[in-house]
Write a protein that holds these residues in place. Structure first.
Motif, PDB file in Angstrom:
ATOM      1  N   LEU A  62       0.830  -1.212   0.000  1.00  0.00           N
ATOM      2  CA  LEU A  62       0.000   0.000   0.000  1.00  0.00           C
ATOM      3  C   LEU A  62       0.863   1.260   0.000  1.00  0.00           C
ATOM      4  O   LEU A  62       0.629   2.199  -0.771  1.00  0.00           O
ATOM      5  CB  LEU A  62      -0.914   0.011   1.229  1.00  0.00           C
ATOM      6  CG  LEU A  62      -2.139  -0.878   1.225  1.00  0.00           C
ATOM      7  CD1 LEU A  62      -2.759  -0.940   2.616  1.00  0.00           C
ATOM      8  CD2 LEU A  62      -3.173  -0.394   0.215  1.00  0.00           C
ATOM      9  N   HIS A  63       1.854   1.271   0.888  1.00  0.00           N
ATOM     10  CA  HIS A  63       2.765   2.412   0.994  1.00  0.00           C
ATOM     11  C   HIS A  63       3.449   2.660  -0.341  1.00  0.00           C
ATOM     12  O   HIS A  63       3.466   3.790  -0.862  1.00  0.00           O
ATOM     13  CB  HIS A  63       3.792   2.108   2.096  1.00  0.00           C
ATOM     14  CG  HIS A  63       4.726   3.229   2.407  1.00  0.00           C
ATOM     15  ND1 HIS A  63       5.658   3.156   3.411  1.00  0.00           N
ATOM     16  CD2 HIS A  63       4.910   4.445   1.841  1.00  0.00           C
ATOM     17  CE1 HIS A  63       6.347   4.270   3.464  1.00  0.00           C
ATOM     18  NE2 HIS A  63       5.917   5.078   2.510  1.00  0.00           N
ATOM     19  N   ALA A  64       4.013   1.609  -0.925  1.00  0.00           N
ATOM     20  CA  ALA A  64       4.736   1.746  -2.186  1.00  0.00           C
ATOM     21  C   ALA A  64       3.819   2.218  -3.317  1.00  0.00           C
ATOM     22  O   ALA A  64       4.230   3.014  -4.178  1.00  0.00           O
ATOM     23  CB  ALA A  64       5.388   0.417  -2.548  1.00  0.00           C
ATOM     24  N   SER A  65       2.576   1.731  -3.330  1.00  0.00           N
ATOM     25  CA  SER A  65       1.623   2.143  -4.369  1.00  0.00           C
ATOM     26  C   SER A  65       1.382   3.649  -4.326  1.00  0.00           C
ATOM     27  O   SER A  65       1.367   4.319  -5.362  1.00  0.00           O
ATOM     28  CB  SER A  65       0.288   1.419  -4.186  1.00  0.00           C
ATOM     29  OG  SER A  65       0.407   0.063  -4.462  1.00  0.00           O
ATOM     30  N   LEU A  66       1.211   4.161  -3.138  1.00  0.00           N
ATOM     31  CA  LEU A  66       0.972   5.599  -2.995  1.00  0.00           C
ATOM     32  C   LEU A  66       2.187   6.405  -3.424  1.00  0.00           C
ATOM     33  O   LEU A  66       2.064   7.452  -4.073  1.00  0.00           O
ATOM     34  CB  LEU A  66       0.592   5.912  -1.545  1.00  0.00           C
ATOM     35  CG  LEU A  66      -0.784   5.383  -1.121  1.00  0.00           C
ATOM     36  CD1 LEU A  66      -0.927   5.383   0.396  1.00  0.00           C
ATOM     37  CD2 LEU A  66      -1.904   6.204  -1.757  1.00  0.00           C
ATOM     38  N   VAL A  67       3.375   5.918  -3.086  1.00  0.00           N
ATOM     39  CA  VAL A  67       4.605   6.600  -3.519  1.00  0.00           C
ATOM     40  C   VAL A  67       4.708   6.562  -5.045  1.00  0.00           C
ATOM     41  O   VAL A  67       5.014   7.578  -5.694  1.00  0.00           O
ATOM     42  CB  VAL A  67       5.850   5.950  -2.879  1.00  0.00           C
ATOM     43  CG1 VAL A  67       7.126   6.597  -3.431  1.00  0.00           C
ATOM     44  CG2 VAL A  67       5.811   6.080  -1.360  1.00  0.00           C
ATOM     45  N   ALA A  68       4.463   5.386  -5.630  1.00  0.00           N
ATOM     46  CA  ALA A  68       4.581   5.235  -7.079  1.00  0.00           C
ATOM     47  C   ALA A  68       3.603   6.141  -7.824  1.00  0.00           C
ATOM     48  O   ALA A  68       3.909   6.655  -8.909  1.00  0.00           O
ATOM     49  CB  ALA A  68       4.360   3.777  -7.473  1.00  0.00           C
ATOM     50  N   HIS A  69       2.423   6.349  -7.243  1.00  0.00           N
ATOM     51  CA  HIS A  69       1.426   7.228  -7.869  1.00  0.00           C
ATOM     52  C   HIS A  69       1.614   8.688  -7.464  1.00  0.00           C
ATOM     53  O   HIS A  69       0.759   9.533  -7.766  1.00  0.00           O
ATOM     54  CB  HIS A  69       0.022   6.751  -7.510  1.00  0.00           C
ATOM     55  CG  HIS A  69      -0.428   5.553  -8.293  1.00  0.00           C
ATOM     56  ND1 HIS A  69      -0.827   5.623  -9.605  1.00  0.00           N
ATOM     57  CD2 HIS A  69      -0.517   4.231  -7.952  1.00  0.00           C
ATOM     58  CE1 HIS A  69      -1.167   4.419 -10.034  1.00  0.00           C
ATOM     59  NE2 HIS A  69      -0.984   3.553  -9.052  1.00  0.00           N
ATOM     60  N   GLU A  70       2.705   8.959  -6.773  1.00  0.00           N
ATOM     61  CA  GLU A  70       3.123  10.323  -6.414  1.00  0.00           C
ATOM     62  C   GLU A  70       2.100  11.044  -5.537  1.00  0.00           C
ATOM     63  O   GLU A  70       1.880  12.248  -5.666  1.00  0.00           O
ATOM     64  CB  GLU A  70       3.452  11.129  -7.678  1.00  0.00           C
ATOM     65  CG  GLU A  70       4.583  10.502  -8.479  1.00  0.00           C
ATOM     66  CD  GLU A  70       4.969  11.289  -9.724  1.00  0.00           C
ATOM     67  OE1 GLU A  70       4.453  12.417  -9.913  1.00  0.00           O
ATOM     68  OE2 GLU A  70       5.789  10.781 -10.515  1.00  0.00           O
ATOM     69  N   ILE A  71       1.482  10.280  -4.643  1.00  0.00           N
ATOM     70  CA  ILE A  71       0.636  10.884  -3.606  1.00  0.00           C
ATOM     71  C   ILE A  71       1.564  11.452  -2.548  1.00  0.00           C
ATOM     72  O   ILE A  71       2.465  10.770  -2.061  1.00  0.00           O
ATOM     73  CB  ILE A  71      -0.315   9.841  -2.992  1.00  0.00           C
ATOM     74  CG1 ILE A  71      -1.117   9.133  -4.097  1.00  0.00           C
ATOM     75  CG2 ILE A  71      -1.236  10.485  -1.968  1.00  0.00           C
ATOM     76  CD1 ILE A  71      -1.979  10.033  -4.934  1.00  0.00           C
ATOM     77  N   LYS A  72       1.341  12.685  -2.155  1.00  0.00           N
ATOM     78  CA  LYS A  72       2.330  13.355  -1.302  1.00  0.00           C
ATOM     79  C   LYS A  72       1.656  14.242  -0.257  1.00  0.00           C
ATOM     80  O   LYS A  72       0.430  14.292  -0.149  1.00  0.00           O
ATOM     81  CB  LYS A  72       3.278  14.169  -2.167  1.00  0.00           C
ATOM     82  CG  LYS A  72       2.606  15.197  -3.041  1.00  0.00           C
ATOM     83  CD  LYS A  72       3.565  15.818  -4.024  1.00  0.00           C
ATOM     84  CE  LYS A  72       2.896  16.890  -4.883  1.00  0.00           C
ATOM     85  NZ  LYS A  72       1.768  16.395  -5.664  1.00  0.00           N
ATOM     86  N   HIS A  73       2.503  14.941   0.490  1.00  0.00           N
ATOM     87  CA  HIS A  73       2.050  15.824   1.572  1.00  0.00           C
ATOM     88  C   HIS A  73       1.007  16.818   1.057  1.00  0.00           C
ATOM     89  O   HIS A  73       1.202  17.468   0.034  1.00  0.00           O
ATOM     90  CB  HIS A  73       3.246  16.585   2.157  1.00  0.00           C
ATOM     91  CG  HIS A  73       2.872  17.487   3.288  1.00  0.00           C
ATOM     92  ND1 HIS A  73       2.644  17.028   4.571  1.00  0.00           N
ATOM     93  CD2 HIS A  73       2.658  18.831   3.333  1.00  0.00           C
ATOM     94  CE1 HIS A  73       2.336  18.042   5.348  1.00  0.00           C
ATOM     95  NE2 HIS A  73       2.335  19.140   4.623  1.00  0.00           N
ATOM     96  N   GLY A  74      -0.104  16.905   1.789  1.00  0.00           N
ATOM     97  CA  GLY A  74      -1.164  17.837   1.429  1.00  0.00           C
ATOM     98  C   GLY A  74      -2.249  17.249   0.557  1.00  0.00           C
ATOM     99  O   GLY A  74      -3.332  17.833   0.421  1.00  0.00           O
ATOM    100  N   ASP A  75      -1.988  16.091  -0.050  1.00  0.00           N
ATOM    101  CA  ASP A  75      -3.017  15.441  -0.867  1.00  0.00           C
ATOM    102  C   ASP A  75      -4.043  14.744   0.024  1.00  0.00           C
ATOM    103  O   ASP A  75      -3.728  14.326   1.140  1.00  0.00           O
ATOM    104  CB  ASP A  75      -2.393  14.390  -1.795  1.00  0.00           C
ATOM    105  CG  ASP A  75      -1.531  15.009  -2.883  1.00  0.00           C
ATOM    106  OD1 ASP A  75      -1.696  16.215  -3.159  1.00  0.00           O
ATOM    107  OD2 ASP A  75      -0.696  14.277  -3.461  1.00  0.00           O
ATOM    108  N   ASP A  76      -5.250  14.606  -0.474  1.00  0.00           N
ATOM    109  CA  ASP A  76      -6.295  13.847   0.209  1.00  0.00           C
ATOM    110  C   ASP A  76      -6.506  12.504  -0.500  1.00  0.00           C
ATOM    111  O   ASP A  76      -6.509  12.450  -1.734  1.00  0.00           O
ATOM    112  CB  ASP A  76      -7.626  14.615   0.202  1.00  0.00           C
ATOM    113  CG  ASP A  76      -7.619  15.816   1.136  1.00  0.00           C
ATOM    114  OD1 ASP A  76      -6.692  15.931   1.947  1.00  0.00           O
ATOM    115  OD2 ASP A  76      -8.564  16.635   1.032  1.00  0.00           O
ATOM    116  N   VAL A  77      -6.689  11.461   0.307  1.00  0.00           N
ATOM    117  CA  VAL A  77      -6.994  10.138  -0.225  1.00  0.00           C
ATOM    118  C   VAL A  77      -8.249   9.628   0.486  1.00  0.00           C
ATOM    119  O   VAL A  77      -8.267   9.522   1.719  1.00  0.00           O
ATOM    120  CB  VAL A  77      -5.834   9.147  -0.011  1.00  0.00           C
ATOM    121  CG1 VAL A  77      -6.208   7.766  -0.561  1.00  0.00           C
ATOM    122  CG2 VAL A  77      -4.556   9.659  -0.674  1.00  0.00           C
TER     123      VAL A  77
END
Length: 373
Positions: A62-77
Motif C-alpha cells: 500500500l505504501h509503495a503504491s501511494l509513492v509510485a502514484h506520487e501521492i504526497k504531503h497535502g493530498d487527500d486520499v
C-alpha cells in the motif's frame, strides 16, 4: 487462549514444506532468488494483470503504491474507516490525509455517494477495500467517479484474491491494486503482499521503491558491477523462502476457494434466518476470506461472542472503525460521523472459516451460534 476452534488455520501440505526445503538446502539465493519472479508470474497469469511485484507485507505494498502514484504531503486520499488500519496509515506514511467515507450495506465497501460528498480539489486518490473476500458491489461506480474526476483509483484487495465481479477479478478495476499474504488471507506466506497494475511506468517505479531506489540491471548479489541509486527507496523485498511458499500456495488457490465457498454455503443454510449472512452479489464470486455475520443489535452480538468464548470458539470484530481508534480520534483529532460504518461495526462478528474445517467443527459453530440468538 487455546481455542477449540480458531478463527482460521493455515492451509498447508507437504508441497509447502518441499518448496521451502529446496531453498534452505541450497547455499545461494535465499535473497533475490528466481522463485520471486516465478511467484509474481503465477499471480500475473492467474489474474490476467501484466505487472505484479511482491512486497514484504500488504502494508508495504500500500505504501509503495501511494509513492509510485506520487501521492504526497497535502493530498487527500478517500478511504473507508471500516477496514484494517493499514489502509489509512499508508496514506499517513506519505504525508497525505486520509479522508474517511461511509460504506454501503451489501458488501461493506465504500459508498459512491459518500465518496462524491468527500471529493475536493485536494483529492488525489480513492482507495476502496474489497471486504472479506467479496468484490465491492459498487466498484464500477467508484471507477466511473475516479475517471470523471481524474482521480487515481487504488484497490485494497488484500482480502479478496480470487474474488470476481462480472468475470473481472477484484484488483483489476483500478490503476493499481494491493494483495496481502498475511496468515489469515486466502493464500499465505506468513507475511507478504503484492502490487498489481496494468501500468508499466508504475511497475518500474515500484521496482525502485521496493529496493532502495536501486537501478538493478542484474541480481545485486550475483554481480560485482556497481549499480546506481536514482531515487529514495525502501527495503520492502520478500525473502526467497517466502516466494517459495507463495508458489506452492498459488497451486492450491482454487481448491482453497472451493472449500471456503462450501463452508460458507453450509453456514448460510444452517444459521438462523434472523442472522444476516455475507452477501454474494449478482455476478459476483465471494471467496470468503472472512465469514462475517451481522446481528440485530450490539447487545445481541456481544452476548453471542461471550457464548462462543465459553465454548472455545474464536470470533472477532472486523472491523472497529479506524476513525474511532485512539490514534485517529485523540491524537489526529478526527471528528468524523459515519452513520453506517459506526452502526454496522457494532453488530458484526466474524466466525471461524478455514479449508480444513471438519463437519464436526462446522456443526459445533452453528449449534453454538444458534443457541445464542
Amino acid at each position: 487462549m487455546n481455542w477449540k476452534i480458531p478463527l482460521f488455520k493455515v492451509c498447508k501440505d507437504n508441497e509447502d514444506v518441499e518448496e521451502v526445503r529446496k531453498i534452505v538446502e541450497r547455499d545461494m539465493y535465499w535473497t533475490l532468488g528466481p522463485e520471486i519472479q516465478q511467484f509474481e508470474k503465477m499471480i500475473s497469469d492467474y489474474l490476467g494483470i501484466p505487472y505484479v511485484l511482491t512486497f514484504n507485507s500488504g502494508t508495504s505494498a500500500l505504501h509503495a503504491s501511494l509513492v509510485a502514484h506520487e501521492i504526497k504531503h497535502g493530498d487527500d486520499v478517500i478511504v473507508p474507516s471500516f477496514t484494517f488500519i493499514a489502509t489509512a496509515n499508508a496514506v499517513k506514511f506519505v504525508g497525505a490525509n486520509p479522508v474517511f467515507a461511509d460504506i454501503e450495506e451489501d458488501t461493506y465497501a465504500l459508498d459512491p455517494d459518500s465518496i462524491s460528498e468527500k471529493i475536493t480539489k485536494n483529492t488525489k486518490a480513492i482507495m476502496p477495500i474489497h471486504y472479506g473476500g467479496s468484490t465491492a458491489s459498487k466498484i464500477k461506480e467508484i471507477k466511473k467517479i475516479a475517471e470523471e474526476k481524474n482521480i487515481i483509483l487504488i484497490e485494497d484487495a488484500a482480502e479478496a484474491l480470487g474474488s470476481k465481479l462480472d468475470s473481472k477479478f477484484a484488483g483489476s478495476f483500478g490503476d493499481s491494486a494491493v494483495l496481502s499474504f498475511c496468515g489469515n488471507k486466502i493464500i499465505t506466506t506468513g507475511e507478504g503482499g503484492a502490487v498489481i497494475t496494468k501500468n508499466r511506468s508504475i511497475y518500474e517505479k515500484l521496482k525502485l521503491i521496493r529496493s532502495h531506489g536501486r537501478l538493478e540491471t542484474k541480481n545485486y548479489f550475483d554481480t560485482n558491477v556497481p549499480m546506481d541509486y536514482i531515487t529514495l527507496g525502501y527495503n520492502f523485498r520478500i525473502p526467497t523462502i517466502v516466494a517459495a511458499l507463495g508458489i506452492s500456495q498459488m497451486r492450491k488457490l482454487e481448491k482453497i476457494i472451493e472449500k471456503r465457498r462450501e463452508i460458507a454455503k453450509f453456514y448460510n443454510k444452517k444459521l438462523q434466518k434472523e442472522i444476516s449472512v455475507p452477501v454474494e452479489i449478482s455476478g459476483g464470486r465471494n471467496v470468503y476470506q472472512m465469514y462475517t455475520i451481522r446481528l440485530q443489535s450490539e447487545e445481541q452480538r456481544d452476548k453471542l461472542q461471550q457464548n462462543l468464548d465459553k465454548n472455545g470458539i474464536m470470533s472477532k470484530v472486523y472491523f472497529p472503525p479506524v476513525h474511532l481508534s485512539h490514534f485517529y480520534k485523540n491524537v489526529l483529532k478526527y471528528k468524523d460521523k459515519l452513520k453506517l460504518t459506526e452502526d454496522i461495526s457494532k453488530r458484526v462478528l466474524t466466525l471461524p472459516i478455514y479449508p480444513t474445517m471438519t463437519d464436526e467443527e462446522k456443526e459445533f459453530v452453528v449449534e453454538k451460534v444458534n443457541e445464542s440468538i
